[in-house]
Design an enzyme around this catalytic site. Structure first.
Site, PDB file in Angstrom:
ATOM      1  N   ARG A  75      -8.717 -13.087   2.711  1.00  0.00           N
ATOM      2  CA  ARG A  75      -8.308 -11.794   3.227  1.00  0.00           C
ATOM      3  C   ARG A  75      -9.494 -11.134   3.925  1.00  0.00           C
ATOM      4  O   ARG A  75     -10.638 -11.262   3.494  1.00  0.00           O
ATOM      5  CB  ARG A  75      -7.827 -10.904   2.079  1.00  0.00           C
ATOM      6  CG  ARG A  75      -7.501  -9.479   2.500  1.00  0.00           C
ATOM      7  CD  ARG A  75      -6.932  -8.687   1.351  1.00  0.00           C
ATOM      8  NE  ARG A  75      -6.822  -7.274   1.697  1.00  0.00           N
ATOM      9  CZ  ARG A  75      -6.106  -6.405   1.004  1.00  0.00           C
ATOM     10  NH1 ARG A  75      -5.457  -6.790  -0.068  1.00  0.00           N
ATOM     11  NH2 ARG A  75      -6.052  -5.139   1.370  1.00  0.00           N
TER      12      ARG A  75
ATOM     13  N   GLU B 182       5.793  -7.008   6.569  1.00  0.00           N
ATOM     14  CA  GLU B 182       6.804  -6.094   6.022  1.00  0.00           C
ATOM     15  C   GLU B 182       6.812  -4.849   6.899  1.00  0.00           C
ATOM     16  O   GLU B 182       5.749  -4.274   7.162  1.00  0.00           O
ATOM     17  CB  GLU B 182       6.468  -5.713   4.583  1.00  0.00           C
ATOM     18  CG  GLU B 182       7.481  -4.761   3.959  1.00  0.00           C
ATOM     19  CD  GLU B 182       7.053  -4.250   2.591  1.00  0.00           C
ATOM     20  OE1 GLU B 182       7.859  -3.567   1.949  1.00  0.00           O
ATOM     21  OE2 GLU B 182       5.909  -4.518   2.179  1.00  0.00           O
TER      22      GLU B 182
ATOM     23  N   LYS C 252      -1.333  -0.396   2.638  1.00  0.00           N
ATOM     24  CA  LYS C 252      -0.427   0.481   3.376  1.00  0.00           C
ATOM     25  C   LYS C 252      -0.049   1.717   2.564  1.00  0.00           C
ATOM     26  O   LYS C 252       0.162   2.793   3.122  1.00  0.00           O
ATOM     27  CB  LYS C 252       0.814  -0.307   3.801  1.00  0.00           C
ATOM     28  CG  LYS C 252       0.552  -1.228   4.974  1.00  0.00           C
ATOM     29  CD  LYS C 252       1.801  -1.891   5.488  1.00  0.00           C
ATOM     30  CE  LYS C 252       2.257  -3.033   4.613  1.00  0.00           C
ATOM     31  NZ  LYS C 252       3.363  -3.804   5.211  1.00  0.00           N
TER      32      LYS C 252
END
Length: 729
Positions: free
Chosen positions: A448, A228, A458
């Site tokens: 992860r 993103e 973020k």
């Protein structure tokens, strides 16, 4: 002869040369990590360092032409031996490949018309690179280099087979013969590796992973890396990107980069540009760049199709109430709306009317499913914020849950890699694809990547930027690719670190020390050495019998790597040393001045507060440097010295791992950056931004701001070495 070396860094060129030139060696992987290789000769003699060992192997071999040449060719061989380590530098790897490829356009071998230890040194370095070289080897990018590499592999296949199976094969898919590879086919070793989470350990002690993608066919695998554009790429994203590339190379498939740009509130063109820069930095070879926003018209058509088929409905339930109903499995009153009612409300959403702004589009899945992600997820929400690519054309945007299965299917993705934190959404992904009428895209999960004392959200990283806690997204304290590279991390160290973890689904918290230790192994053999003295309270050492007039010697910047270049060092009777060194010296103690010889300190002068102000000594250049306890770095007192600022960093937070309900703001470390003024030798004025060096007895540094003028100091960022752990007190 016995060749001793650390198990984690075998001297590949020396071992390969011994095999090719029939020099018998007994191999012992018993040395400590970081130690240079040692060749034990007869009569208690030994050689250390791979270059010296290579030369000796060439000299004693029955293949005399391997090293014994005329003066001109001997000089060329020595030059290539010094050049070969550059293939271990990721940032310069392809440049080196291009250089050698051009050289081999008109030459069969690197020196003369017959194989030499220079050829073996470069061949072994390439073979030891692993997957990166294998990817280039399969391409048509460096035809001359590949021709030369394959000719050596084929010519000496018989003697190299054991060497390759022991030290090389798990690093890449190098074969002793240029036969068709079957690396993508599952094997017993691959199945075993998959059974333990995808990790295995090869015979050279390197952790690797070999797992299979479900229903993957060689040449038909298509993957996507879909960030993103709401921030910079960080170390967690890097794992996803590199795993995609790994599988694409393994199955001879392709990777596309797709920007998941469906939230105009957070996204910008600046982030897109920097993400592409970061992807290029990582060496990701993608076949195309796409944007989810390119598919907005088709996504809206699909949304309307699902409404008409009764598989989606428009809901105006307030958000808080909707969340509560989903948690409790209560169907919304709007779930029973007719198709016409839903289409009318959909039009209100499309136009961004007052009525439409209160609505969202939801999928009609299963409100009683124990998996809450299946309880009628939201497909579309209204948002009047202009989009960074297409402006104000749309008043509503699809959610990730809706657009991801759609675009994956439309773009022909065969396998979607995503972290295991999305595991509960896998059933939702498959159900939505089924409702849309698409084929099933396989999901492959991996764990992860989490790092100690590190935030990867973020949203949280943005808080540090907006509140001035860091200097930007490329701040060296940030876990972004640009941040850690600016700190001094080599990309090949990051690649090795991530690929060593493999595609395991086990959640773990990784230490930064391991990554920096890998980095040290890459930079230490080639980075130049310089000298600096801390400016505060530095002490003058006066040599009463020192040279009345300063003189200059030309020294190598790295004693074992000629490629680091040379520097001019000034010798004088007045020398600056660090105060901490002066404190450690006693009267009449003999100490060693590095790159000069011994001196005996005869007098230590102090001020009224007991602070050392001067040392007086006499040279003893015939003294044995092995008998001294202190080896001092020093700088001649001169107006040629360069001002430096040494910058050290600490973790941004004080806890190794945050609990889910813990506010990160409460554990923000108040001071994470320290600057220390210092003086450096005059040759440091030639440093360029990005250069990596070692300040002797102080550590490794990256030049962030080079020399401009005498009044403006050179800025050097401290690089952790994996041993002196960044403070976390």
């Amino acid at each position: 002869m016995d060749l001793n070396f650390p198990p984690d860094s075998p001297p590949l060129a020396a071992i390969a040369a011994a095999k090719i030139f029939a020099v018998p060696l007994t191999l012992n992987s018993t040395l400590d990590s970081g130690s240079p290789p040692i060749l034990v000769l007869g009569g208690g003699k030994s050689l250390d360092g791979e270059i010296q060992i290579l030369k000796h192997i060439g000299a004693v071999s029955s293949h005399k032409d391997s090293y014994e040449r005329d003066a001109d060719e001997l000089k060329q061989i020595d030059s290539w031996l010094g050049y070969a380590p550059i293939f271990g530098s990721g940032s310069e790897f392809e440049g080196a490949c291009s250089f050698v490829d051009q050289f081999l356009l008109r030459n069969t071998f690197l020196v003369g018309s017959i194989l030499s230890i220079a050829d073996v040194a470069v061949w072994a370095r390439l073979a030891g690179v692993g997957h990166r070289w294998e990817s280039l080897r399969r391409s048509k990018k460096y035809l001359n280099l590949v021709r030369w590499f394959n000719s050596i592999s084929d010519e000496y296949a018989a003697v190299l087979s054991e060497f390759i199976s022991t030290y090389i094969s798990r690093k890449g898919s190098t074969k002793v013969s240029n036969s068709n590879s079957k690396e993508a086919q599952p094997s017993r070793s691959q199945s075993a590796a998959e059974g333990n989470g995808g990790n295995s350990t090869d015979v050279a002690g390197n952790q690797t992973f070999e797992v299979d993608l479900p229903d993957a066919e060689v040449g038909k695998v298509k993957l996507r890396f879909a960030p993103e554009p709401s921030g910079f790429l960080h170390i967690g994203h890097s794992k996803a990107a590199l795993l995609n590339q790994y599988f694409a190379e393994r199955y001879k498939g392709q990777v596309i980069v797709r920007f998941d740009d469906t939230n105009p509130d957070k996204e910008s063109s600046e982030f897109v540009e920097n993400l592409l820069k970061d992807i290029e930095t990582l060496g990701i070879k993608f076949s195309a760049v796409t944007y989810t926003s390119d598919y907005f018209p088709q996504l809206m058509e699909m949304a309307e199709k699902l409404i008409r088929e009764g598989k989606a409905y428009v809901d105006d339930t307030p958000r808080e109430k909707m969340q509560q109903e989903r948690m409790e499995g209560i169907e919304s009153a709007a779930r029973s709306n007719s198709v016409n009612e839903n289409l009318n409300l959909w039009k209100e959403m499309v136009s961004g009317s007052e009525r439409g702004l209160k609505c969202c589009l939801r999928g009609k899945l299963d409100m009683q499913d124990p998996n809450k992600s299946m309880r009628d997820p939201v497909y579309y929400r209204c948002n009047l914020t202009p989009h960074h690519r297409i402006g104000s054309k749309y008043k509503l945007y699809p959610t990730y849950d809706f657009c991801c299965p759609f675009v994956d299917a439309v773009e022909g993705i065969t396998h979607a890699l995503r972290s295991s934190e999305y595991h509960d959404r896998n059933d939702q992904y498959y159900r939505i694809q089924k409702d849309m009428g698409f084929h099933k895209v396989h999901i492959y999960e991996f764990s992860r990547l989490n790092m100690v004392y590190t935030l990867l959200s973020k949203r949280k990283l943005l808080w540090f930027v907006q509140n001035g806690k860091v200097d930007g997204w490329d701040d060296p304290r940030f876990p972004t690719v640009q941040g850690i590279v600016r700190r001094g991390l080599k990309v090949e160290a990051l690649v090795q670190f991530i690929l060593e973890q493999g595609a395991s689904k086990n959640l773990n918290l990784m230490e930064w020390d391991k990554l920096w230790a890998i980095n040290k192994k890459i930079i230490d053999p080639i980075c130049p050495r310089h000298t600096a003295v801390i400016e505060e309270r530095r002490v003058l050492l006066i040599l009463t019998d020192g040279p009345e007039e300063p003189f200059v010697r030309i020294l190598r910047k790295h004693k074992k790597y000629d490629g680091a270049g040379k520097k001019a060092v000034t010798y004088s009777k007045k020398l600056w040393i660090d105060y901490v060194d002066a404190e450690a010296i006693s009267v009449n103690e003999e100490v060693t001045l590095k790159d000069w010889g011994n001196t005996i300190v005869k007098e230590i002068k102090k001020d009224k507060n007991g602070i050392i102000t001067e040392l007086w000594g006499v040279l003893n250049l015939d003294g044995n440097v092995k008998n001294t306890k202190l080896k001092l770095t020093w700088l001649a007192d001169s107006n040629e010295l360069i001002r430096l600022t040494l910058v050290d960093f600490d973790y941004l937070i004080t806890k190794k791992k945050l609990e889910e309900d813990e506010d990160f703001v409460d554990v923000v470390r108040p001071c994470t950056k320290t600057e220390t003024p210092a003086l450096g030798e005059s040759d440091m004025r030639n440093l360029k931004r990005g250069d990596i060096l070692q300040l002797e007895r102080k550590g490794y540094y990256r030049c962030d701001a080079p020399f401009i003028r005498p009044s403006k100091p050179i800025v050097l960022f401290s690089i952790p070495d994996g041993k002196q752990q960044t403070s976390a007190k």
